[in-house]
Design an enzyme around this catalytic site. Structure first.
Site, PDB file in Angstrom:
ATOM      1  N   TYR A 183      31.099 -22.672  -2.488  1.00 14.14           N
ATOM      2  CA  TYR A 183      31.294 -23.781  -3.427  1.00 14.14           C
ATOM      3  C   TYR A 183      31.887 -23.141  -4.667  1.00 14.14           C
ATOM      4  O   TYR A 183      31.230 -22.355  -5.344  1.00 14.14           O
ATOM      5  CB  TYR A 183      29.951 -24.440  -3.735  1.00 14.14           C
ATOM      6  CG  TYR A 183      30.055 -25.660  -4.639  1.00 14.14           C
ATOM      7  CD1 TYR A 183      29.854 -26.940  -4.131  1.00 14.14           C
ATOM      8  CD2 TYR A 183      30.347 -25.532  -5.998  1.00 14.14           C
ATOM      9  CE1 TYR A 183      29.943 -28.055  -4.952  1.00 14.14           C
ATOM     10  CE2 TYR A 183      30.450 -26.632  -6.811  1.00 14.14           C
ATOM     11  CZ  TYR A 183      30.241 -27.897  -6.294  1.00 14.14           C
ATOM     12  OH  TYR A 183      30.335 -28.993  -7.106  1.00 14.14           O
ATOM     13  N   THR A 184      33.148 -23.455  -4.989  1.00 15.03           N
ATOM     14  CA  THR A 184      33.854 -22.699  -6.028  1.00 15.03           C
ATOM     15  C   THR A 184      34.240 -23.512  -7.264  1.00 15.03           C
ATOM     16  O   THR A 184      34.873 -22.984  -8.170  1.00 15.03           O
ATOM     17  CB  THR A 184      35.144 -22.075  -5.446  1.00 15.03           C
ATOM     18  OG1 THR A 184      35.956 -23.122  -4.913  1.00 15.03           O
ATOM     19  CG2 THR A 184      34.828 -21.062  -4.356  1.00 15.03           C
TER      20      THR A 184
ATOM     21  N   TYR B 120      27.463 -21.923 -11.018  1.00 13.39           N
ATOM     22  CA  TYR B 120      28.298 -21.264 -10.013  1.00 13.39           C
ATOM     23  C   TYR B 120      27.941 -19.786  -9.897  1.00 13.39           C
ATOM     24  O   TYR B 120      27.645 -19.281  -8.810  1.00 13.39           O
ATOM     25  CB  TYR B 120      29.783 -21.435 -10.363  1.00 13.39           C
ATOM     26  CG  TYR B 120      30.703 -20.560  -9.548  1.00 13.39           C
ATOM     27  CD1 TYR B 120      30.833 -20.736  -8.173  1.00 13.39           C
ATOM     28  CD2 TYR B 120      31.450 -19.546 -10.154  1.00 13.39           C
ATOM     29  CE1 TYR B 120      31.679 -19.924  -7.418  1.00 13.39           C
ATOM     30  CE2 TYR B 120      32.306 -18.740  -9.419  1.00 13.39           C
ATOM     31  CZ  TYR B 120      32.413 -18.929  -8.058  1.00 13.39           C
ATOM     32  OH  TYR B 120      33.242 -18.120  -7.319  1.00 13.39           O
TER      33      TYR B 120
ATOM     34  N   ASP C 218      33.396 -12.470 -10.214  1.00 14.83           N
ATOM     35  CA  ASP C 218      33.163 -11.891 -11.536  1.00 14.83           C
ATOM     36  C   ASP C 218      32.222 -12.754 -12.382  1.00 14.83           C
ATOM     37  O   ASP C 218      31.700 -12.308 -13.398  1.00 14.83           O
ATOM     38  CB  ASP C 218      34.494 -11.712 -12.273  1.00 14.83           C
ATOM     39  CG  ASP C 218      35.286 -13.004 -12.403  1.00 14.83           C
ATOM     40  OD1 ASP C 218      35.262 -13.813 -11.450  1.00 14.83           O
ATOM     41  OD2 ASP C 218      35.945 -13.211 -13.444  1.00 14.83           O
TER      42      ASP C 218
ATOM     43  N   ASP D  74      28.834 -26.260   9.337  1.00 11.56           N
ATOM     44  CA  ASP D  74      28.584 -26.851   8.027  1.00 11.56           C
ATOM     45  C   ASP D  74      27.588 -25.982   7.255  1.00 11.56           C
ATOM     46  O   ASP D  74      26.413 -25.899   7.612  1.00 11.56           O
ATOM     47  CB  ASP D  74      28.035 -28.267   8.202  1.00 11.56           C
ATOM     48  CG  ASP D  74      27.910 -29.027   6.893  1.00 11.56           C
ATOM     49  OD1 ASP D  74      27.916 -28.378   5.823  1.00 11.56           O
ATOM     50  OD2 ASP D  74      27.793 -30.260   6.932  1.00 11.56           O
TER      51      ASP D  74
END
Length: 301
Positions: A66-67, A130, A107, A41
């Protein structure tokens, strides 16, 4: 045999890595350990250190992330734990245990003000949570593993697995009579399959370190991408017909998180240092569209 630890194994890049690993030739040198949140995790320091101490990998390919770009704006802490803190714990362990790390980044570490493809040496200036948390992770790796760490940035990633723009567009094109897609955000699509081939080459070149960029060479808008997705999906029979696609401005299609208006990546250094051939974004897209078709057909059998 050395152990290769793949994090984020259930994500689209992780699934693509696993699907291609057996045919890569790397099985001669590495035993693959695939983990996701159930086994390790990334939000918990103890889970990370316990797994690494008990399995002692020689190489870590960190695809765990985390996207969710928009949700990250309201879940900054969750994004920070996975994209920032977890990378610190992984790279610190690696620095203490002679372990190499290849870390996937994005990017979105750039602000989009440039109007030619970004090189690995260009100034980073993320616009949202992000990108900021991913950049923090990069910095941990480059500081702690200057000789044994690789940051590999990619853009507009897609595959036949998971959630991505290509699959979403095909689903919408089946259901809707017309679509609107943003035409003033420019970037470079990247097939997870071509990115995995670059990862395999980086694994083989075990003395390489630093920051690398990869994409499939296009400098296009999301609108251009959608038009080509529809053309190819219709050509192979995934779509019964074509629908009108309307170009939109970012103002007409607002999102929670700001996105760079230009984020094309310059891959010249990667091509030269890894001695690999250029890819073509339309050809890479066609291969994935055919894979999506094959999976769809298999699900009806």
């Amino acid at each position: 045999m050395n152990k290769l630890l793949l994090t984020g194994a259930d994500g689209q890049l992780g699934q693509t890595f696993r699907a291609n690993f057996l045919g890569s030739g790397l099985t001669q040198k590495y035993r693959l350990l695939s983990v996701d949140v159930q086994e390790m995790d990334l939000t918990k320091k103890g889970s990370i250190s316990d797994y690494l101490d008990s399995h002692m990998p020689a190489l870590i390919v960190n695809c765990g992330a985390y996207t969710s770009v928009d949700t990250a704006e309201s879940e900054v802490e969750a994004a920070r734990k996975i994209n920032d803190e977890a990378v610190f714990y992984i790279t610190r362990w690696a620095s203490e245990n002679s372990c190499r790390v290849i870390h996937i980044s994005t990017d979105f570490v750039f602000d989009g003000r440039k109007r030619e493809p970004y090189s690995p040496l260009d100034k980073t200036e993320p616009l949202g949570a992000y990108g900021a948390t991913k950049l923090a992770g990069e910095r941990h790796l480059l500081k702690l593993l200057p000789k044994q760490g690789v940051v590999l940035r990619a853009s507009w990633l897609y595959s036949e697995y998971g959630h991505n723009f290509v699959k979403t567009m095909i689903q919408l094109m089946r259901r809707k009579s017309e679509l609107g897609v943003v035409n003033d955000q420019i970037g470079s699509p990247t097939s997870a399959h071509s990115l995995v081939r670059v990862l395999f080459r980086l694994i083989e070149r075990c003395t390489i370190s630093g920051v690398f960029h990869w994409c499939d060479g296009g400098i296009i808008s999301w609108y251009d991408f959608a038009v080509e997705i529809q053309r190819q999906a219709h050509k192979v029979g995934l779509l019964a017909g074509e629908i009108p696609i309307k170009p939109l401005t970012t103002k007409e299609y607002p999102t929670v998180a700001m996105r760079p208006s230009y984020s094309a990546l310059n891959r010249v250094t990667t091509l030269e240092k890894l001695e690999i051939h250029e890819t073509n974004w339309q050809e890479e897209l066609r291969a994935v569209v055919l894979q999506i078709k094959a999976l769809n057909e298999a699900s009806y059998e």
